[in-house]
Design an enzyme around this catalytic site. Structure first.
Site, mmCIF file in Angstrom:
data_model
loop_
_atom_site.group_PDB
_atom_site.id
_atom_site.type_symbol
_atom_site.label_atom_id
_atom_site.label_comp_id
_atom_site.label_asym_id
_atom_site.label_seq_id
_atom_site.Cartn_x
_atom_site.Cartn_y
_atom_site.Cartn_z
ATOM 1 N N THR A 130 51.704 22.386 61.029
ATOM 2 C CA THR A 130 50.707 22.589 62.086
ATOM 3 C C THR A 130 51.152 22.066 63.445
ATOM 4 O O THR A 130 50.526 22.386 64.459
ATOM 5 C CB THR A 130 49.409 21.842 61.739
ATOM 6 O OG1 THR A 130 49.736 20.444 61.605
ATOM 7 C CG2 THR A 130 48.786 22.359 60.445
ATOM 8 N N ASP A 144 60.034 18.953 59.379
ATOM 9 C CA ASP A 144 59.879 18.696 57.949
ATOM 10 C C ASP A 144 60.175 20.007 57.207
ATOM 11 O O ASP A 144 60.636 20.993 57.804
ATOM 12 C CB ASP A 144 58.504 18.086 57.610
ATOM 13 C CG ASP A 144 57.352 19.073 57.750
ATOM 14 O OD1 ASP A 144 57.580 20.235 58.155
ATOM 15 O OD2 ASP A 144 56.208 18.686 57.450
ATOM 16 N N CYS A 196 56.504 20.981 62.372
ATOM 17 C CA CYS A 196 55.975 20.816 61.006
ATOM 18 C C CYS A 196 55.061 22.015 60.744
ATOM 19 O O CYS A 196 55.138 23.017 61.454
ATOM 20 C CB CYS A 196 55.286 19.461 60.820
ATOM 21 S SG CYS A 196 53.787 19.210 61.773
ATOM 22 N N HIS A 215 51.821 18.004 84.241
ATOM 23 C CA HIS A 215 50.836 16.927 84.426
ATOM 24 C C HIS A 215 51.084 15.700 83.558
ATOM 25 O O HIS A 215 50.741 14.591 83.968
ATOM 26 C CB HIS A 215 49.421 17.452 84.120
ATOM 27 C CG HIS A 215 48.910 18.407 85.161
ATOM 28 N ND1 HIS A 215 47.611 18.877 85.167
ATOM 29 C CD2 HIS A 215 49.512 18.987 86.232
ATOM 30 C CE1 HIS A 215 47.445 19.703 86.190
ATOM 31 N NE2 HIS A 215 48.585 19.796 86.852
ATOM 32 N N HIS A 273 49.873 12.204 89.206
ATOM 33 C CA HIS A 273 50.041 12.163 87.747
ATOM 34 C C HIS A 273 50.929 11.009 87.298
ATOM 35 O O HIS A 273 50.843 10.570 86.155
ATOM 36 C CB HIS A 273 50.609 13.496 87.252
ATOM 37 C CG HIS A 273 49.698 14.650 87.537
ATOM 38 N ND1 HIS A 273 48.518 14.843 86.855
ATOM 39 C CD2 HIS A 273 49.781 15.631 88.457
ATOM 40 C CE1 HIS A 273 47.910 15.913 87.337
ATOM 41 N NE2 HIS A 273 48.649 16.407 88.307
HETATM 42 C C1 RB5 Z 1 53.318 19.719 54.996
HETATM 43 O O1 RB5 Z 1 52.731 20.358 53.918
HETATM 44 C C2 RB5 Z 1 52.339 19.626 56.155
HETATM 45 O O2 RB5 Z 1 51.319 18.758 55.855
HETATM 46 C C3 RB5 Z 1 53.070 19.203 57.417
HETATM 47 O O3 RB5 Z 1 54.085 20.102 57.686
HETATM 48 C C4 RB5 Z 1 52.250 19.126 58.681
HETATM 49 O O4 RB5 Z 1 51.537 20.303 58.906
HETATM 50 C C5 RB5 Z 1 51.450 17.926 58.886
HETATM 51 O O5 RB5 Z 1 50.759 17.768 59.889
#
Ligand code: RB5
Length: 145
Positions: free
Chosen positions: A68, A9, A66, A99, A134
């Site tokens: 996180t 993203d 993304c 695994h 596994h």
């Molecule tokens: C975008 O602001 C953020 O929410 C996205 O990149 C991500 O971290 C969502 O899990």
């Protein structure tokens, strides 16, 4: 050599682009499903594109980035046959291959540095599934869809 499909993203596209360059220099074939700018987009759309490419066999595995890594992993794990893991260190990346036979790696561009990301990606790509006990567990996951 493996084919890898990438997606991100707006929070992850710069790290995604860097990882594509690194992976190409290592000899991997790379597909880019976007996004390709900082304009705000919805991560489930890009997770779906990457998962579809893995599911239909056009790529061996996927890498999603993304902010996180968490949103991408939640989205990717909704897709049949996809085992996505968000990793913030190479040990986790190695073991999710050994695994869990993870076929999608998720990274958080706002959580880890670019050097760490490259080591995580290398551990993920260079480790093969152990199989054995596994295998049965992997098959059990599909029964929950
Ligand atoms: C975008 O602001 C953020 O929410 C996205 O990149 C991500 O971290 C969502 O899990």
């Amino acid at each position: 050599m493996k084919t890898i499909v990438f997606g991100a993203d707006h929070a992850g596209y710069l790290l995604k682009d860097q990882l594509i360059e690194t992976c190409r220099s290592l000899g991997y074939s790379c597909l880019d499903e976007g996004t390709n700018s900082g304009e705000s987009v919805d991560y489930p759309v890009f997770a779906a594109r990457v998962c579809e490419t893995v599911r239909n066999g056009k790529a061996d595995c996927g890498i999603l980035v993304c902010g996180t890594g968490i949103g991408m992993s939640i989205a990717a794990n909704r897709h049949l046959g996809i085992r996505a893991a968000v990793c913030s260190d190479p040990v986790a990346a190695k073991y999710t291959r050994l695994h869990n036979d993870a076929n999608v790696l998720c990274l958080g561009a706002r959580m880890i540095g670019s050097l760490a990301a490259e080591e995580i990606v290398r551990a993920f790509l260079e480790t093969e599934f152990m199989g054995g006990k596994h295998q049965k567990r992997i098959e059990m996951l599909e029964t929950f869809h």
